[in-house]
Scaffold this motif. Structure first.
Motif, PDB file in Angstrom:
ATOM      1  N   LEU A  21       0.859  -1.168   0.000  1.00  0.00           N
ATOM      2  CA  LEU A  21       0.000   0.000   0.000  1.00  0.00           C
ATOM      3  C   LEU A  21       0.901   1.225   0.000  1.00  0.00           C
ATOM      4  CD1 LEU A  21      -2.711   1.503   0.353  1.00  0.00           C
ATOM      5  CD2 LEU A  21      -2.450   1.184   2.814  1.00  0.00           C
ATOM      6  N   TRP A  22       0.738   2.067  -1.017  1.00  0.00           N
ATOM      7  CA  TRP A  22       1.514   3.302  -1.124  1.00  0.00           C
ATOM      8  C   TRP A  22       0.557   4.469  -1.009  1.00  0.00           C
ATOM      9  CZ3 TRP A  22       6.607   2.535  -1.052  1.00  0.00           C
ATOM     10  CH2 TRP A  22       7.086   1.313  -1.475  1.00  0.00           C
ATOM     11  N   VAL A  23       0.864   5.374  -0.088  1.00  0.00           N
ATOM     12  CA  VAL A  23       0.054   6.573   0.091  1.00  0.00           C
ATOM     13  C   VAL A  23       0.991   7.774   0.024  1.00  0.00           C
ATOM     14  CG1 VAL A  23      -1.506   7.835   1.611  1.00  0.00           C
ATOM     15  CG2 VAL A  23      -1.553   5.335   1.593  1.00  0.00           C
ATOM     16  N   ASP A  24       0.723   8.652  -0.910  1.00  0.00           N
ATOM     17  CA  ASP A  24       1.507   9.869  -1.060  1.00  0.00           C
ATOM     18  C   ASP A  24       0.561  11.047  -0.859  1.00  0.00           C
ATOM     19  OD1 ASP A  24       3.606  11.602  -1.620  1.00  0.00           O
ATOM     20  OD2 ASP A  24       3.243  11.539  -3.771  1.00  0.00           O
ATOM     21  N   ILE A  25       0.882  11.912   0.095  1.00  0.00           N
ATOM     22  CA  ILE A  25       0.039  13.068   0.390  1.00  0.00           C
ATOM     23  C   ILE A  25       0.663  14.306  -0.241  1.00  0.00           C
ATOM     24  CG2 ILE A  25      -0.972  14.508   2.194  1.00  0.00           C
ATOM     25  CD1 ILE A  25      -2.103  11.740   2.294  1.00  0.00           C
ATOM     26  N   SER A  26      -0.110  14.990  -1.074  1.00  0.00           N
ATOM     27  CA  SER A  26       0.362  16.248  -1.639  1.00  0.00           C
ATOM     28  C   SER A  26      -0.157  17.394  -0.771  1.00  0.00           C
ATOM     29  CB  SER A  26      -0.129  16.421  -3.068  1.00  0.00           C
ATOM     30  OG  SER A  26      -1.514  16.652  -3.071  1.00  0.00           O
ATOM     31  N   SER A  27       0.585  18.446  -0.687  1.00  0.00           N
ATOM     32  CA  SER A  27       0.199  19.633   0.107  1.00  0.00           C
ATOM     33  C   SER A  27      -0.248  19.244   1.515  1.00  0.00           C
ATOM     34  CB  SER A  27      -0.924  20.411  -0.578  1.00  0.00           C
ATOM     35  OG  SER A  27      -0.545  20.836  -1.837  1.00  0.00           O
ATOM     36  N   PRO A  28       0.681  18.754   2.342  1.00  0.00           N
ATOM     37  CA  PRO A  28       0.272  18.310   3.675  1.00  0.00           C
ATOM     38  C   PRO A  28      -0.236  19.429   4.584  1.00  0.00           C
ATOM     39  CG  PRO A  28       2.649  18.206   3.458  1.00  0.00           C
ATOM     40  CD  PRO A  28       2.109  18.578   2.118  1.00  0.00           C
ATOM     41  N   LEU A  29       0.066  20.687   4.238  1.00  0.00           N
ATOM     42  CA  LEU A  29      -0.423  21.809   5.030  1.00  0.00           C
ATOM     43  C   LEU A  29      -1.521  22.532   4.259  1.00  0.00           C
ATOM     44  CD1 LEU A  29       2.968  23.239   6.301  1.00  0.00           C
ATOM     45  CD2 LEU A  29       1.384  21.744   7.523  1.00  0.00           C
ATOM     46  N   ASN A  30      -2.602  22.834   4.952  1.00  0.00           N
ATOM     47  CA  ASN A  30      -3.723  23.544   4.343  1.00  0.00           C
ATOM     48  C   ASN A  30      -4.018  24.788   5.155  1.00  0.00           C
ATOM     49  OD1 ASN A  30      -5.118  21.585   2.244  1.00  0.00           O
ATOM     50  ND2 ASN A  30      -4.310  20.373   3.920  1.00  0.00           N
ATOM     51  N   GLU A  31      -4.272  25.866   4.468  1.00  0.00           N
ATOM     52  CA  GLU A  31      -4.616  27.105   5.145  1.00  0.00           C
ATOM     53  C   GLU A  31      -6.055  27.466   4.822  1.00  0.00           C
ATOM     54  OE1 GLU A  31      -3.311  31.785   5.378  1.00  0.00           O
ATOM     55  OE2 GLU A  31      -2.073  30.382   4.262  1.00  0.00           O
ATOM     56  N   VAL A  32      -6.825  27.643   5.871  1.00  0.00           N
ATOM     57  CA  VAL A  32      -8.200  28.101   5.732  1.00  0.00           C
ATOM     58  C   VAL A  32      -8.160  29.581   6.083  1.00  0.00           C
ATOM     59  CG1 VAL A  32     -10.559  27.843   6.572  1.00  0.00           C
ATOM     60  CG2 VAL A  32      -9.100  25.830   6.307  1.00  0.00           C
ATOM     61  N   SER A  33      -8.513  30.423   5.132  1.00  0.00           N
ATOM     62  CA  SER A  33      -8.340  31.863   5.311  1.00  0.00           C
ATOM     63  C   SER A  33      -9.628  32.609   4.994  1.00  0.00           C
ATOM     64  CB  SER A  33      -7.212  32.349   4.399  1.00  0.00           C
ATOM     65  OG  SER A  33      -7.613  32.211   3.050  1.00  0.00           O
ATOM     66  N   GLU A  34      -9.500  33.923   4.838  1.00  0.00           N
ATOM     67  CA  GLU A  34     -10.670  34.747   4.518  1.00  0.00           C
ATOM     68  C   GLU A  34     -11.275  34.384   3.164  1.00  0.00           C
ATOM     69  OE1 GLU A  34      -6.928  36.867   3.252  1.00  0.00           O
ATOM     70  OE2 GLU A  34      -7.584  35.963   5.127  1.00  0.00           O
ATOM     71  N   ALA A  35     -10.495  33.743   2.309  1.00  0.00           N
ATOM     72  CA  ALA A  35     -11.030  33.279   1.019  1.00  0.00           C
ATOM     73  C   ALA A  35     -11.983  32.104   1.221  1.00  0.00           C
ATOM     74  CB  ALA A  35      -9.893  32.886   0.089  1.00  0.00           C
ATOM     75  N   SER A  36     -11.947  31.470   2.405  1.00  0.00           N
ATOM     76  CA  SER A  36     -12.807  30.323   2.705  1.00  0.00           C
ATOM     77  C   SER A  36     -14.146  30.732   3.301  1.00  0.00           C
ATOM     78  CB  SER A  36     -12.087  29.384   3.684  1.00  0.00           C
ATOM     79  OG  SER A  36     -10.832  29.024   3.185  1.00  0.00           O
ATOM     80  N   LEU A  37     -14.339  32.030   3.496  1.00  0.00           N
ATOM     81  CA  LEU A  37     -15.612  32.499   4.043  1.00  0.00           C
ATOM     82  C   LEU A  37     -16.696  32.424   2.979  1.00  0.00           C
ATOM     83  CD1 LEU A  37     -14.326  35.660   5.944  1.00  0.00           C
ATOM     84  CD2 LEU A  37     -14.907  33.428   6.929  1.00  0.00           C
ATOM     85  N   ASP A  38     -17.939  32.417   3.450  1.00  0.00           N
ATOM     86  CA  ASP A  38     -19.062  32.387   2.528  1.00  0.00           C
ATOM     87  C   ASP A  38     -19.954  33.594   2.802  1.00  0.00           C
ATOM     88  OD1 ASP A  38     -20.794  31.549   0.575  1.00  0.00           O
ATOM     89  OD2 ASP A  38     -21.842  30.128   1.891  1.00  0.00           O
ATOM     90  N   PRO A  39     -19.914  34.636   2.011  1.00  0.00           N
ATOM     91  CA  PRO A  39     -19.119  34.878   0.810  1.00  0.00           C
ATOM     92  C   PRO A  39     -17.670  35.222   1.171  1.00  0.00           C
ATOM     93  CG  PRO A  39     -20.608  36.719   1.188  1.00  0.00           C
ATOM     94  CD  PRO A  39     -20.890  35.708   2.252  1.00  0.00           C
TER      95      PRO A  39
END
Length: 160
Positions: A21-39
């Protein structure tokens, strides 16, 4: 008269079915910012109900004989007191040419117990798993958090 006892040992080698089983994670860090607001970028707004994270898991299950069914399970290792949930979503189009069981849920909530996420037969290359943040609230989910995920392949189809 001395008697000699000769013993013959036969070593029977049974082929064991193994897999990698091979698991490769891309972009292990995620930023939730003001662009994630609705709106987005709006004062007083809250996070969108579901946020697609940048991280993706690229899964390969190799050295499995053709026609041998297996189940990929996913499990979170460090529960959080956060309001938000992490959702796991297989991208079935990434493996459309390979045999898989499409009777599984399309989105699985990451929990501390193993959850079936994908069922296949034989070897599999290039399954993409997406991650979503669901139900986040600005007032409760502002602190950084680390999520550890355990992936397991078990013999047989996934049972729901």
């Amino acid at each position: 008269m001395k008697q000699r006892l000769l013993c013959f040992f036969y070593v029977l080698s049974l082929p064991l079915i193994g897999q990698n089983l091979w698991v490769d994670i891309s972009s292990p860090l995620n930023e939730v910012s003001e662009a994630s607001l609705d709106p987005p970028f709006t004062a007083g707004a809250d996070y969108a109900n579901e946020l697609l994270l940048e991280s993706k898991a690229y899964i390969s299950v190799t050295e499995v004989p053709r026609g041998s069914p297996w189940c990929l399970t996913v499990q979170g290792q460090n529960p959080s007191s956060s309001v938000a949930s992490i959702l796991v979503r297989p991208d079935y189009t990434s493996v459309s040419s390979q045999p898989w069981n499409n009777n599984l849920p399309t989105t699985i909530t990451l929990s501390t117990t193993p959850q079936p996420v994908f069922s296949g037969e034989g070897s599999l290359e290039g399954l993409i798993i997406e991650f979503l943040l669901s139900g986040a609230q600005l007032e409760a989910d502002w602190a950084p958090r680390e999520v550890s995920i355990e992936w397991t392949v078990v013999s047989g189809e996934c049972l729901l």
